[in-house]
Write a protein that holds these residues in place. Sequence first.
Motif, PDB file in Angstrom:
ATOM      1  N   ARG A   1       9.241  59.520  41.663  1.00  0.00           N
ATOM      2  CA  ARG A   1      10.554  59.546  41.029  1.00  0.00           C
ATOM      3  C   ARG A   1      10.471  59.271  39.528  1.00  0.00           C
ATOM      4  O   ARG A   1      11.222  59.865  38.748  1.00  0.00           O
ATOM      5  CB  ARG A   1      11.497  58.570  41.730  1.00  0.00           C
TER       6      ARG A   1
ATOM      7  N   ASN B   1      18.956  63.718  45.821  1.00  0.00           N
ATOM      8  CA  ASN B   1      18.393  63.388  47.136  1.00  0.00           C
ATOM      9  C   ASN B   1      17.290  64.344  47.567  1.00  0.00           C
ATOM     10  O   ASN B   1      16.400  63.957  48.321  1.00  0.00           O
ATOM     11  CB  ASN B   1      19.507  63.363  48.192  1.00  0.00           C
TER      12      ASN B   1
ATOM     13  N   THR C   1      12.819  51.466  39.129  1.00  0.00           N
ATOM     14  CA  THR C   1      12.794  52.359  40.284  1.00  0.00           C
ATOM     15  C   THR C   1      12.511  51.643  41.601  1.00  0.00           C
ATOM     16  O   THR C   1      12.293  52.315  42.619  1.00  0.00           O
ATOM     17  CB  THR C   1      11.729  53.451  40.092  1.00  0.00           C
ATOM     18  N   ASP C   2      12.508  50.304  41.599  1.00  0.00           N
ATOM     19  CA  ASP C   2      12.207  49.551  42.828  1.00  0.00           C
ATOM     20  C   ASP C   2      10.897  50.035  43.447  1.00  0.00           C
ATOM     21  O   ASP C   2      10.842  50.497  44.599  1.00  0.00           O
ATOM     22  CB  ASP C   2      13.341  49.671  43.849  1.00  0.00           C
TER      23      ASP C   2
ATOM     24  N   TYR D   1      15.243  66.027  45.340  1.00  0.00           N
ATOM     25  CA  TYR D   1      14.601  66.337  44.059  1.00  0.00           C
ATOM     26  C   TYR D   1      13.251  67.019  44.225  1.00  0.00           C
ATOM     27  O   TYR D   1      12.776  67.734  43.334  1.00  0.00           O
ATOM     28  CB  TYR D   1      14.415  65.047  43.235  1.00  0.00           C
TER      29      TYR D   1
ATOM     30  N   ARG E   1      24.577  64.744  43.252  1.00  0.00           N
ATOM     31  CA  ARG E   1      24.040  63.747  44.172  1.00  0.00           C
ATOM     32  C   ARG E   1      23.093  64.381  45.185  1.00  0.00           C
ATOM     33  O   ARG E   1      22.059  63.802  45.530  1.00  0.00           O
ATOM     34  CB  ARG E   1      25.193  63.042  44.877  1.00  0.00           C
TER      35      ARG E   1
ATOM     36  N   GLN F   1      10.955  53.701  44.653  1.00  0.00           N
ATOM     37  CA  GLN F   1      11.786  54.096  45.793  1.00  0.00           C
ATOM     38  C   GLN F   1      13.135  54.686  45.403  1.00  0.00           C
ATOM     39  O   GLN F   1      13.873  55.162  46.258  1.00  0.00           O
ATOM     40  CB  GLN F   1      12.006  52.878  46.699  1.00  0.00           C
ATOM     41  N   ARG F   2      13.493  54.660  44.124  1.00  0.00           N
ATOM     42  CA  ARG F   2      14.786  55.187  43.700  1.00  0.00           C
ATOM     43  C   ARG F   2      14.695  55.704  42.272  1.00  0.00           C
ATOM     44  O   ARG F   2      13.746  55.398  41.542  1.00  0.00           O
ATOM     45  CB  ARG F   2      15.853  54.095  43.772  1.00  0.00           C
ATOM     46  N   PHE F   3      15.676  56.498  41.880  1.00  0.00           N
ATOM     47  CA  PHE F   3      15.802  56.894  40.486  1.00  0.00           C
ATOM     48  C   PHE F   3      16.506  55.778  39.718  1.00  0.00           C
ATOM     49  O   PHE F   3      17.205  54.938  40.300  1.00  0.00           O
ATOM     50  CB  PHE F   3      16.607  58.190  40.364  1.00  0.00           C
TER      51      PHE F   3
ATOM     52  N   ALA G   1      20.744  50.273  38.487  1.00  0.00           N
ATOM     53  CA  ALA G   1      19.377  50.069  38.007  1.00  0.00           C
ATOM     54  C   ALA G   1      19.372  49.641  36.544  1.00  0.00           C
ATOM     55  O   ALA G   1      18.415  49.012  36.070  1.00  0.00           O
ATOM     56  CB  ALA G   1      18.554  51.345  38.172  1.00  0.00           C
TER      57      ALA G   1
ATOM     58  N   ASP H   1      25.287  58.596  38.344  1.00  0.00           N
ATOM     59  CA  ASP H   1      24.911  59.353  39.537  1.00  0.00           C
ATOM     60  C   ASP H   1      23.754  60.312  39.307  1.00  0.00           C
ATOM     61  O   ASP H   1      23.333  60.991  40.248  1.00  0.00           O
ATOM     62  CB  ASP H   1      26.118  60.159  40.032  1.00  0.00           C
TER      63      ASP H   1
ATOM     64  N   SER I   1      11.675  61.878  36.781  1.00  0.00           N
ATOM     65  CA  SER I   1      12.571  61.471  35.698  1.00  0.00           C
ATOM     66  C   SER I   1      11.998  61.871  34.350  1.00  0.00           C
ATOM     67  O   SER I   1      12.717  62.372  33.476  1.00  0.00           O
ATOM     68  CB  SER I   1      12.792  59.954  35.752  1.00  0.00           C
TER      69      SER I   1
END
Length: 480
Positions: free
Chosen positions: A285, A354, A418-419, A356, A350, A422-424, A429, A466, A289
């Motif tokens: 991710r 999901n 990004t944890d 990507y 969105r 695990q996320r964008f 964030a 988003d 990005s």
Amino acid sequence: IASESRMWRDLTVIALTRGLTEVLSVFPVYRTYLRTGEPVSEQDELQIRHALDDARSRNPRMSSAVFDFLEQILMLRGQGSVVESESQARFALRFQQLTGPVMAKSVEDTAFYRYGRFVVQNEVGAAPDRFGTSLEAFHSANTDRLRTWPLSMTNVATHDTKRGEDTSARIAVLSEIPNVWDAAVRRWHRANEVNGSPSRVDEYIFYQSLVGAWPYGWDGKTDRSAFADRLEAFMAKATKEAKIRTSWTSPDEAYDATVKSFVRGTIESDDFMQDARKFMSLVDRAGASNGLAQAVLRLAVPGIPDTYQGAEVWNQSLVDPDNRRPVAFEKQWAELRLQASRADKLALARELVNRYEDGGIKLYVTQVLLQARRAHRELFLRGDYIPIAGLDSIAAFERSIGTARLLIFAPRLIFPRTDEGQRFAIGDAWKNEQVRIPHGGSYRNLFTGAELELHRDVPLSRIFGDFPVAALLSRGASES
């Protein structure tokens, strides 16, 4: 030329050849741009003097007269008849046609395959010893481009670059996780010793290339042989271009076989690929990005954007011929038609986040900004460029002309948000961080369709509410 001058006729062919070779070998740029009948520019004079001074210091035993003579000719300052002047000018012009190929073969096609510290720095026109650049320098370059060459081409990848733009974007994430990367490389080296032993530099270049070329969302199993073929071809070219253990003209068949066995054995190892897949989930991710940020900047900074074939979606190619593979244009057309059929831009945005991995999100960013460029031509071509200062983790600026304004926000160095991959970096964030924009007012997010009333200080959680990148157009901006 020297023999026709009383001052230089004692210089020998051997001395002149050696002196010319030394100057060529240290020439700091691809070429100069001297023209007959025009004065030498300050920039060209600086580059020529730099090369001459460097060559002199490296060869203290060589007669300084050789370099004095070359200086006169290369600066178009030689004395003599009209015929002699024409001969000298012809030599100077041919010299600047030779420095480019010398630079390309010695630096791009040799040194760039030997220096493996961080391969995304080893790119056409880049300087591997300059580890990144500051936001201030980035904004300064854009401001200067708008002032001097507003219609020049802006690109990230061409037929000649060593890696596809998204290959480099993924590898760049490694600079944010040096300890994790170091541990992975050491672990992989121990595990893969059974597959043969290429040089440490070649092995390290392989691991970086593996990270860059690993397709988004790949399970590490499907079409594994085809993936191995690509990396095998790349490593064969990389080791031969480096010309240390093998080369095109003097191949070392034993070393070539070692490299081939290493690549094939590594990728065929289920244990290694399982470990590699786990590592790739960390960078996916953040790498995506980076790729989206590059696309937004290429399409919105001053200049005319160029999109290399296939880079409308994720382009994780390696050096040619890998970047000449057929482009799935029919698949891209199908994705464009699907996106065009969706009236709810926020829901579409969105959904693209999901999924990507399939590249639809990059295609969406590309087509939205190209449509904006068509609708607001003068804003993109001639609009002022105002840097937006603030966090080091975003490259942001305003383009404006008349009452029309466009705010661009491209994230960078976002792995910590990004944890663990695990996320964008969207929504919360960004916590409570804010950025000050040049002008408040009513804006529309081109990617999500959201209508925003912004004050001077704007929470980044709203800008990236988003979607991982943002382009905010002032409401009511007339089309041009």
